[in-house]
Scaffold this motif. Structure first.
Motif, short mmCIF file in Angstrom:
data_model
loop_
_atom_site.label_atom_id
_atom_site.label_comp_id
_atom_site.label_asym_id
_atom_site.label_seq_id
_atom_site.Cartn_x
_atom_site.Cartn_y
_atom_site.Cartn_z
N ALA A 43 0.83 -1.21 0.00
CA ALA A 43 0.00 0.00 0.00
C ALA A 43 0.86 1.26 0.00
N LYS A 44 2.14 1.12 0.33
CA LYS A 44 3.05 2.26 0.29
C LYS A 44 3.40 2.65 -1.14
N TYR A 46 1.24 1.83 -4.12
CA TYR A 46 0.08 2.20 -4.94
C TYR A 46 -1.19 1.90 -4.16
N ASP A 47 -2.31 2.37 -4.69
CA ASP A 47 -3.59 2.20 -4.01
C ASP A 47 -4.09 0.78 -4.23
N ASN A 49 -6.58 -0.60 -3.10
CA ASN A 49 -8.04 -0.68 -3.22
C ASN A 49 -8.47 -0.77 -4.68
N GLU A 50 -7.55 -0.48 -5.60
CA GLU A 50 -7.86 -0.61 -7.02
C GLU A 50 -7.82 -2.06 -7.48
N LEU A 104 -10.31 -1.70 3.90
CA LEU A 104 -10.02 -1.91 2.48
C LEU A 104 -11.30 -2.02 1.65
N THR A 106 -11.72 -3.73 -1.27
CA THR A 106 -11.38 -4.77 -2.23
C THR A 106 -11.73 -6.10 -1.59
N ARG A 294 4.91 -2.58 -8.06
CA ARG A 294 3.67 -1.98 -8.53
C ARG A 294 2.95 -2.91 -9.52
N GLU A 297 -0.93 -2.42 -10.05
CA GLU A 297 -1.23 -1.17 -10.74
C GLU A 297 -0.88 -1.27 -12.22
#
Length: 322
Positions: A43-44, A46-47, A49-50, A104, A106, A294, A297
């Protein structure tokens, strides 16, 4: 069919969602157990939750320190791991990690392991009890249990629960009775017949099957004249196993009606598309997380771009077409 327009408007027209047992996955990209912790570390970058979902670090009833000696070894096209399910134990997870999981947006999947039949059942009961308590106050931290039947059965000479269908049937049936949460069974590629194993899971009430787990492999240190790993063998993952995983997902898709969570060597958007075409509902990404912090993402961006280029509006258009 995607209507003509600029890239941003086309993105909003895409339907990447999927549903398993009433749980909505906003897209098919789920992070695999054992490669993503419980999400905090990534989580540091990228998001998260996507993402479509997260399958957390594999859990057992009691804490496990994991294996001694070398745990990870890079191979020509992947990696061998002998971590040994190091984890804090289910009670500690429920007490210390679930507060974060509640925040979260997700799908949150608990990966449940065990060394005995009783461990699995008690673990499932604890997860269910915690889910019930949170539900009473309008909270939720766990959406699904992923039953890892690749663990060794210490009462049967160490043979994994997921090798023989007769052994696995009893376990899946008992865990299904212990929880009302959606249940996916994670299958071993070493099963006597992976399609028969998946069919059994469907018969015993599983909501989905996940496949494949790692393939048993070995690395020898020729200077020291011994295995690199204290346990001799280790689990092979990464791009090297993708053709095998894809074949098994395809075989299982022809035998069962329940959703399939496909995994094994995924590191690109086209890999994801292949698994979807083979019949997977969603996929899990594992080893690639170690190569690219990442990964989630980047894969989501590339998947959207591929769908636009190929004029695919919904993944349902191509799911299981091969």
């Amino acid at each position: 069919m995607i209507k003509n327009g600029d890239s941003s408007s086309l993105n909003t027209q895409l339907d990447l969602s999927a549903n398993i047992a009433g749980i909505t996955f906003k897209n098919p990209i789920v992070m695999a157990s054992g490669t993503f912790g419980f999400g905090k570390e990534y989580a540091k970058y990228y998001d998260i939750n996507e993402l479509g979902g997260i399958s957390g670090k594999g859990l057992t009833l009691q804490p496990k320190a994991g294996n001694q000696g070398t745990r990870v070894y890079e191979t020509a096209s992947g990696m061998l791991n002998s971590v040994g399910l190091e984890n804090p134990g289910i009670p500690a997870f429920l007490e210390k990690e679930c507060a974060y999981w509640e925040t979260l947006d997700t799908a949150r999947i608990v990966n449940l392991g065990g060394n005995t039949f009783e461990d699995y059942v008690t673990g499932a009961e604890l997860i269910q009890q915690d889910a019930d308590r949170r539900s009473d106050s309008g909270r939720k931290a766990v959406d699904m249990i992923e039953l890892n039947i690749s663990c060794p059965n210490v009462k049967e000479g160490g043979i994994a629960f997921g090798i023989r269908t007769c052994d696995a049937r009893e376990l899946v049936r008992a865990v299904r009775r212990a929880t009302s949460l959606p249940l996916s069974v994670k299958l071993s590629p070493n099963a006597e017949d992976v399609a028969d194993m998946a069919l059994m899971c469907q018969e015993e009430g599983a909501d989905a099957v996940s496949l494949i787990n790692t393939i048993s492999g070995m690395k020898i240190d020729v200077r020291r004249r011994r295995s690199v790993f204290n346990n001799l063998y280790a689990g092979l993952s990464g791009p090297a196993i993708k053709p095998i995983a894809l074949r098994m997902v395809h075989q299982v898709a022809k035998r069962v009606e329940i959703p399939i969570i496909g995994m094994g060597g995924i590191s690109s958007a086209t890999d994801i598309i292949e698994f979807i075409m083979a019949g997977a509902t969603v996929v899990q990404v594992g080893t690639y997380n170690f190569m690219n912090l990442r990964a989630g993402e980047d894969l989501l961006r590339d998947l959207r771009q591929f769908m636009i280029e190929e004029n695919i509006y919904s993944l349902d258009e191509i799911r299981g077409i091969v």
